[in-house]
Scaffold this active site. Sequence first.
Site, PDB file in Angstrom:
ATOM      1  N   HIS A  30       0.860  -1.185   0.000  1.00 14.95           N
ATOM      2  CA  HIS A  30       0.000   0.000   0.000  1.00 14.95           C
ATOM      3  C   HIS A  30       0.897   1.236   0.000  1.00 14.95           C
ATOM      4  O   HIS A  30       2.119   1.127   0.165  1.00 14.95           O
ATOM      5  CB  HIS A  30      -0.888   0.013   1.254  1.00 14.95           C
ATOM      6  N   ASP A  51       1.078   5.275   1.795  1.00 18.14           N
ATOM      7  CA  ASP A  51       0.547   5.825   3.041  1.00 18.14           C
ATOM      8  C   ASP A  51      -0.371   7.028   2.878  1.00 18.14           C
ATOM      9  O   ASP A  51      -1.176   7.306   3.762  1.00 18.14           O
ATOM     10  CB  ASP A  51       1.693   6.192   3.985  1.00 18.14           C
ATOM     11  N   HIS A  53       4.614   0.047  -0.356  1.00 17.92           N
ATOM     12  CA  HIS A  53       5.405  -0.842   0.494  1.00 17.92           C
ATOM     13  C   HIS A  53       4.489  -1.835   1.199  1.00 17.92           C
ATOM     14  O   HIS A  53       3.275  -1.642   1.256  1.00 17.92           O
ATOM     15  CB  HIS A  53       6.198  -0.039   1.518  1.00 17.92           C
ATOM     16  N   ARG A  64       7.145 -10.040  15.642  1.00 12.40           N
ATOM     17  CA  ARG A  64       7.891  -8.938  15.025  1.00 12.40           C
ATOM     18  C   ARG A  64       7.325  -7.630  15.571  1.00 12.40           C
ATOM     19  O   ARG A  64       6.139  -7.328  15.418  1.00 12.40           O
ATOM     20  CB  ARG A  64       7.703  -9.006  13.511  1.00 12.40           C
TER      21      ARG A  64
END
Length: 845
Positions: A587, A589, A659, A669
Amino acid sequence: MYRFIGIVVLTVNLIPYGFTDTPINLNAGLEPYDLLFDNAVEAYYKGDWISVILNMERALRNKGTVRRVRAHCRLSCANQTDFGEPVPGVGVPIPGSGSVEDLSFFQKILKRADCVNSCEGEKLGHPSLHKISEAVELEFRKRTPYNYLQVAYFKINKLDKAVAAAHTFYQANPDHLEMRQNLDYYRMMAGVKETDFKDLEARPHMEEFLEGKRLYSADDFAPSVDHFEGAVTEYFSADLECRALCEGAYDYDGYNYLEYSADLFQAMTDHYIQVLNCKQNCVVDLATLPGSDKTVEDFLPSHFNYLQFSYYNAENYEKAIECSKTYLLFHPEDEVMVQNLAFYSATLGEDKAAGITAREVVQQYIKQSLLEKELLYFAYEVFGITFVDPDKWTPTDVMPLKLREKQKVERETAARITEEIGNLMKEIETLVEEKNKDSGELSKVVREGGSVLYDDITVTMTSKSLNGSQRVVLDNVITEDECRELHRLSNTAAMMGDGYRGKPSPHSPSEMFQGVTVLKALKLGQEGKVPLKSARLFFELSEKVRKVLESYFRLETPLYFSYTHLVCRSAIDEKQEGREDLSHPVHADNCLLVSELNECIKEPPAYTHRDYSAILYLNDDFEGGNFLFSELDAKTVTAVVRPQCGRVVGFGAGKENPHGVKAVTKGQRCAVALWFTLDPRHTEKERIQAEDLLKMFSSPLDAEFQRSPSEPKPKPVQSDQPATETAEQPIPEPGKQAAKPKQKSAEKADGKQKVKQSDKAKAKAAEKKDKPAAKKNADAKKDKPPVKKAAADKSGGGGGGGSVAKATDTKQRPKAKSSEPHKDSQERRTEASSAADSEKDKDEL
Ligand SMILES: *[C@@H]1O[C@H](CO)[C@@H](O)[C@H](O)[C@H]1NC(C)=O
Ligand SMILES: *[C@@H]1O[C@H](CO)[C@@H](O)[C@H](O)[C@H]1NC(C)=O
């Protein structure tokens, strides 16, 4: 033009009055002014200037005659057949269906109709002769005839008349550049006098009023009295005429009259209420300034405001009292006027003053107007015929309670809509701003590579090594200990905050997801559920990343937080088999990625205000979960970044940087996701609250974190105002061919061109109406007479609020001088205009 002759022939055969002697004879009636107008325009394109002048002058004359005759006929017929006296021989009238009283009522109606018809027919000819199309009426309202006339007069060298015509046209068309040039040109011509610049359409009541005002402002009170008195007289005569002219045909206003079926009384009601509405609106018509849509606020009452003070200065206390009392009929609560009256009365002697009454004509006027309003409100309530009161002085209780409540609700709705539109406009503004910013992207590319501020931090990858633009990978931004502490914070917060550890990821069914914001962490810290120290660290480290990015990308304006989120994604062990999805799909931002089209649309619901993004990684003890940049197709990976403690990947938030995050297939994570904006209006509210919360905690903070993000340097704002037109208008030289008065630009006399022009004019008119209210208010302020206070507030300095208290103060003081009405017109005017100016500045910013 044959149209009219046709109508005449037809109607004469049907209804012969006015034509009894010579059935087919235009002279029996007045020549219709639209016909004359057409003739004049035709002559214009033939260059027959004499004919232009003859026809156009007659058109204007006849238009005036039609107006005068109609008003006169209606007024004098009203006089002859008024409803005043009771029907002779019937005694107390008892109306009823077909009763004698009804009959005598309608007898008067019939007589009135006959009176008006024969009166008008005698002088004008059959009414259908003077049925003028809306298009031609508009031309006359725009004063177009004077445009033709000024050229024609100029051609036959009648300069004084040309100047007057040009001036008259320009009054109603102040944006007409050609005419302004012409006027400038005329002004420089030999033989043209200043007195030639006459407004031939000026209305006497307004002319008198404006002249009175001019003298009043110059403190020339004695002559200003004459003009204001003249203005009052002219006002009432203009009002009478305006009202009489309202008694015209029923205006079906768009809906099909063939389908209109109302019974006798409903039909009479519909028509009569329309007439009354029109009559009430004469107030607006009469208050309209020449050649504009602006009106003088509270016009009629203001006459008496000016008058009372002028009379006072002329030391005519009787008249000053009379005018104060007259003004108070409109505004009985007006404190200043009450004080003035008290002062005048004391000066003249209370006994004498008590005998002076308000003007009879105004008392009658108010009585009639209020009765009309009552009828109109009744029709509004019962039949839904809208009435908007044009007056400011109407007592509140004239409007029925139910209507008042309804209007209140409507006003609130309107306010809400206005607010919503305002918000929408803001969003659009933001979009435009961002678009402008986008176009400045190239310069940003060149700019990256600034200092990273801290010695430990290293630039590991640049845009170049990341195969894109506006990208950077930094390492050692935070230490191992700090990574661990934030990692712990996330897990504790998730447990303490939600009561359970993580939620299914919104992005992937194969992962759990947990997140905490700075404010949430601080609140949990305050409650003792997580270490306060860790919450503060979260705050401080995110600030560190912000500063580093601001510096690295060499931004000229500060970067503001838009959103900060400490997030962990954990693989669900039993859901990893055959997994193909990403942990976070590709996507961008600040725009909506449409990968099929290789497009990214910068529109809501995307967070269009985001300008930069960063992710601060806290660990690497998991499998998968690599960060990736891709092309706009969301498939072609251009760069991959492996998370590790203390690493920051920073990038521009736009379409240049689609990204995503690869699947986390084992372990947890954790990272701090940070979004930034260059627009202070979009500063994260939570961040500000978090800051406030931090300030409350006892331990001193690093001073730089105290800086409030809500105190940005004001952004320079570009003014889109075009340079004034005047500067660009070359002043024509006398005698030069190019500078001769311009003819109408539509030289070709074809109909289409004409229609287009008037369309344009309509658009212009509409545009004018949409002028911002602020300006109107400012003007209105200036139009108000300077305050005429009986009690000079020397104590307080400037004018304005609190006049009641001050008035009492001064009354108690023995100083006679201070209780004089004073007129600090100069002061107040400057005050008012400077207030208006600063308002304007605000608008432009
Ligand atoms: C109405 O009639 C009166 C008396 O007959 C007269 O003085 C007045 O001028 C008339 N008004 C109009 C407008 O004709
Ligand atoms: C950039 O592209 C090159 C060539 O395709 C590739 O080898 C390299 O790994 C890419 N850089 C990153 C950080 O992925």
